[in-house]
Design an enzyme around this catalytic site. Structure first.
Site, PDB file in Angstrom:
ATOM      1  N   ASP A  12     104.602 -18.565  24.176  1.00  0.00           N
ATOM      2  CA  ASP A  12     103.660 -18.726  25.306  1.00  0.00           C
ATOM      3  C   ASP A  12     102.239 -18.335  24.937  1.00  0.00           C
ATOM      4  OD1 ASP A  12     105.904 -19.367  26.928  1.00  0.00           O
ATOM      5  OD2 ASP A  12     106.301 -17.230  27.147  1.00  0.00           O
ATOM      6  N   GLY A  16     100.827 -25.270  22.997  1.00  0.00           N
ATOM      7  CA  GLY A  16     100.801 -26.623  23.562  1.00  0.00           C
ATOM      8  C   GLY A  16      99.376 -27.111  23.729  1.00  0.00           C
ATOM      9  N   ALA A  38     112.252 -23.602  25.526  1.00  0.00           N
ATOM     10  CA  ALA A  38     110.920 -23.062  25.804  1.00  0.00           C
ATOM     11  C   ALA A  38     110.048 -24.230  26.231  1.00  0.00           C
ATOM     12  CB  ALA A  38     110.343 -22.389  24.571  1.00  0.00           C
ATOM     13  N   GLY A  39     108.974 -23.908  26.887  1.00  0.00           N
ATOM     14  CA  GLY A  39     108.138 -25.001  27.378  1.00  0.00           C
ATOM     15  C   GLY A  39     106.712 -24.878  26.904  1.00  0.00           C
ATOM     16  N   HIS A  40     106.046 -25.997  26.841  1.00  0.00           N
ATOM     17  CA  HIS A  40     104.607 -26.004  26.598  1.00  0.00           C
ATOM     18  C   HIS A  40     103.961 -26.501  27.868  1.00  0.00           C
ATOM     19  CE1 HIS A  40     105.061 -25.541  22.372  1.00  0.00           C
ATOM     20  NE2 HIS A  40     105.689 -26.665  22.221  1.00  0.00           N
ATOM     21  N   THR A 127     117.964 -18.615  28.100  1.00  0.00           N
ATOM     22  CA  THR A 127     117.514 -19.600  29.089  1.00  0.00           C
ATOM     23  C   THR A 127     118.669 -20.535  29.454  1.00  0.00           C
ATOM     24  OG1 THR A 127     116.767 -21.134  27.388  1.00  0.00           O
ATOM     25  CG2 THR A 127     115.122 -19.594  28.261  1.00  0.00           C
ATOM     26  N   THR A 301     110.002 -22.737  31.523  1.00  0.00           N
ATOM     27  CA  THR A 301     111.346 -23.304  31.646  1.00  0.00           C
ATOM     28  C   THR A 301     112.092 -22.704  32.829  1.00  0.00           C
ATOM     29  OG1 THR A 301     111.432 -23.621  29.272  1.00  0.00           O
ATOM     30  CG2 THR A 301     113.538 -23.676  30.415  1.00  0.00           C
ATOM     31  N   THR A 302     111.970 -21.399  32.998  1.00  0.00           N
ATOM     32  CA  THR A 302     112.819 -20.719  33.974  1.00  0.00           C
ATOM     33  C   THR A 302     112.063 -20.237  35.212  1.00  0.00           C
ATOM     34  OG1 THR A 302     112.364 -18.667  32.818  1.00  0.00           O
ATOM     35  CG2 THR A 302     114.370 -19.829  32.186  1.00  0.00           C
ATOM     36  N   SER A 413      89.898 -19.910  22.601  1.00  0.00           N
ATOM     37  CA  SER A 413      90.204 -20.757  23.753  1.00  0.00           C
ATOM     38  C   SER A 413      89.849 -20.001  25.028  1.00  0.00           C
ATOM     39  CB  SER A 413      91.689 -21.116  23.719  1.00  0.00           C
ATOM     40  OG  SER A 413      92.059 -21.764  24.911  1.00  0.00           O
ATOM     41  N   GLY A 415      90.019 -21.371  28.322  1.00  0.00           N
ATOM     42  CA  GLY A 415      90.477 -22.090  29.505  1.00  0.00           C
ATOM     43  C   GLY A 415      91.626 -22.988  29.101  1.00  0.00           C
TER      44      GLY A 415
HETATM   45  P1  GDP Z   1     103.036 -22.350  24.492  1.00  0.00           P
HETATM   46  O1  GDP Z   1     104.509 -22.311  24.697  1.00  0.00           O
HETATM   47  O2  GDP Z   1     102.579 -21.505  23.354  1.00  0.00           O
HETATM   48  O3  GDP Z   1     102.502 -23.737  24.429  1.00  0.00           O
HETATM   49  O4  GDP Z   1     102.366 -21.664  25.759  1.00  0.00           O
HETATM   50  P2  GDP Z   1     102.605 -21.977  27.318  1.00  0.00           P
HETATM   51  O5  GDP Z   1     102.220 -23.342  27.605  1.00  0.00           O
HETATM   52  O6  GDP Z   1     103.940 -21.525  27.762  1.00  0.00           O
HETATM   53  O7  GDP Z   1     101.628 -20.897  27.970  1.00  0.00           O
HETATM   54  C1  GDP Z   1     100.329 -20.950  27.880  1.00  0.00           C
HETATM   55  C2  GDP Z   1      99.744 -21.012  29.284  1.00  0.00           C
HETATM   56  O8  GDP Z   1      98.416 -20.643  29.184  1.00  0.00           O
HETATM   57  C3  GDP Z   1      99.748 -22.418  29.875  1.00  0.00           C
HETATM   58  O9  GDP Z   1      99.837 -22.308  31.267  1.00  0.00           O
HETATM   59  C4  GDP Z   1      98.399 -22.971  29.459  1.00  0.00           C
HETATM   60  O10 GDP Z   1      97.898 -23.974  30.311  1.00  0.00           O
HETATM   61  C5  GDP Z   1      97.561 -21.738  29.535  1.00  0.00           C
HETATM   62  N1  GDP Z   1      96.453 -21.649  28.592  1.00  0.00           N
HETATM   63  C6  GDP Z   1      96.380 -22.015  27.284  1.00  0.00           C
HETATM   64  N2  GDP Z   1      95.199 -21.667  26.769  1.00  0.00           N
HETATM   65  C7  GDP Z   1      94.518 -21.033  27.760  1.00  0.00           C
HETATM   66  C8  GDP Z   1      93.248 -20.397  27.839  1.00  0.00           C
HETATM   67  O11 GDP Z   1      92.501 -20.301  26.873  1.00  0.00           O
HETATM   68  N3  GDP Z   1      92.919 -19.856  29.055  1.00  0.00           N
HETATM   69  C9  GDP Z   1      93.724 -19.902  30.140  1.00  0.00           C
HETATM   70  N4  GDP Z   1      93.313 -19.340  31.276  1.00  0.00           N
HETATM   71  N5  GDP Z   1      94.935 -20.466  30.092  1.00  0.00           N
HETATM   72  C10 GDP Z   1      95.314 -21.027  28.925  1.00  0.00           C
END
Ligand code: GDP
Length: 424
Positions: A12, A16, A38-40, A127, A301-302, A413, A415
């Site tokens: 997380d 993604g 796991a999810g992105h 999960t 995912t969960t 990053s 946002g």
């Molecule tokens: P992954 O499994 O590594 O791809 O991560 P996830 O998608 O589970 O979790 C990352 C969360 O953080 C998601 O909701 C993204 O949209 C969000 N996200 C990623 N980069 C940033 C960032 O720089 N700032 C903010 N506020 N959210 C972010």
């Protein structure tokens, strides 16, 4: 050039988003390990998507998405995801599935549930996507490989053999309904018909693509600390989360991986059980969880609330090293803008001994965080596009972390969107 995008922490981290962003310049995106466990989360012009099996590059018309041989392939989930992106206006992605990938069967998912039930309070917090039973079977050499779907004689024989073996456990360990060979064959035939148009020798395809100078991204799932060898065993996942495994799980030469982009989050979060040294509790945790990620720290995912904590330099330095990091993408920094002061875990105290080396799990359980406090920047940094324009205290935080982890932070990053990125 082959680049890997992998996680430094517990997953997380925002891989993604980074993959989706880098996919713009890529020709091929490959998933090389893990499954639908796991999810992105990806936010782009089409909306917000939670993907579990499809590579994060599916939103671009010019890319090919590959499900590599190392993946735990859940065919119904893959099809559901293809359908869900197409329904929302994304052009039908070009997808290739390795003929050497193995399939998650419905009994893997059931065994996962039964085992969690049996372990009750001592469970691993699975999960329940069937991942551990799947990889156990793969290495016990009783899994179903995609290529086998096209040999009916083999399927018939194997269905009988697998049922006999599984039914011993179902009857005597779990006391659950047994599986019949006909039922298993029907499931396999269904999978064969769904997957047939996508199957090929993806390793050979990638080899040709590398020769032709294509840009390839390997997309990792979870992070270093969930690796079965190098992570917080046994609270790990069942396939390697490391860039090195990208070579195996995609079927390419290890020396072709030229860049390893390790995604590292500006604070800590984890789902499931296991030692978590810099974990926060109470109101401070609740606030970080609510403000975290994009809409709060809850599992993709969960939906489970994620555990949260301060940035852990010890775990992240180790997590970056074990990946073989060339570049760090430092993510979700914007979330910390509300804090007056930001504690950072710089070392562990293990029975009175101070260390910056990440220990094995037995010692990790005893570790207490040694915290240093950085001043906050108290403003919203979203929308900023150049490093110089970041508030001074924000730059200090980044540079402090960079020095502690010992790898260059080349991307920040700020946002969830594709354009929320600052290159240094
Ligand atoms: P992954 O499994 O590594 O791809 O991560 P996830 O998608 O589970 O979790 C990352 C969360 O953080 C998601 O909701 C993204 O949209 C969000 N996200 C990623 N980069 C940033 C960032 O720089 N700032 C903010 N506020 N959210 C972010």
């Amino acid at each position: 050039m082959v680049k890997a995008v992998v996680g430094a922490n517990w997953g997380d981290e925002g891989k993604g988003k980074i993959t989706d962003m880098l996919a713009k310049e890529a020709d091929i995106i490959v998933r090389f390990q893990g499954g639908a466990n796991a999810g992105h989360t990806i936010v782009n012009d089409y909306g917000k998507f939670a993907l579990h099996t499809l590579p994060s590059g599916v939103f671009y018309g010019h890319t090919t998405s590959i499900i590599g041989n190392g993946v735990a392939l859940n065919i119904p989930v893959l099809f559901g995801e293809i359908q869900s992106v197409v329904e929302r206006g994304v052009p039908k992605p070009k997808i290739l599935v390795s003929d050497r990938a193995q399939m998650v069967m419905s009994y893997h998912i059931r065994f996962d549930e039964y085992e969690e039930e049996r372990l009750a309070g001592k469970s691993f917090g699975s999960t329940k996507s069937g991942i551990a039973p799947f990889y156990s079977d793969k290495y016990a050499k009783i899994g179903f490989q995609v290529s086998e779907l096209f040999d009916e004689e083999l399927l018939q024989e194997k269905a009988v053999r697998i049922c006999a073996q599984k039914n011993v456990l179902l009857e005597h360990l779990y006391h659950k309904p047994l599986i019949e060979p006909e039922e298993l064959l029907a499931e396999l035939h269904g999978y064969r018909d769904m997957i047939a148009p996508y199957v090929c020798d993806t390793s050979a395809y990638l080899c040709e693509a590398i020769k032709a100078g294509k840009q390839i991204l390997l997309e990792g799932q979870l992070g270093s600390l969930k690796d079965p060898d190098h992570g917080i065993y046994p609270m790990v996942t069942s396939s390697s989360t490391l860039a090195a495994y990208g070579a195996i799980g995609a079927g390419i030469a290890p020396y072709e991986i030229g860049k390893i982009i390790t995604v590292c989050k500006a604070y800590s979060s984890a789902v499931g059980a296991g030692a978590f040294v810099s974990e926060l509790s109470g109101d401070a945790a609740e606030e970080l969880r609510r403000r975290g990620g994009d809409g709060g720290e809850y599992g993709a995912t969960t939906g489970r609330p994620r555990r949260v904590g301060w940035f852990d330099c010890v775990a992240s330095r180790y997590g970056c090293r074990i990946q073989g990091t060339t570049d760090v993408a430092f993510t979700v920094l914007d979330v910390l803008g509300y804090l007056d002061e930001i504690p950072v875990c710089v070392a562990y105290d293990i029975d009175g001994e101070i260390t910056t080396d990440f220990p094995t799990t037995v010692k990790l359980e005893k570790a207490k965080p040694v915290l240093e406090t950085m001043p906050g920047w108290k403003c919203d940094i979203r929308g900023i596009r150049s490093y110089r324009e970041l508030p001074e205290n924000c730059r200090r935080y980044i540079e402090f972390v960079e020095e502690k982890i010992g790898f260059p932070i080349t991307m920040v990053s700020n946002g969830p969107g594709r354009e929320d990125i600052i290159y240094r």
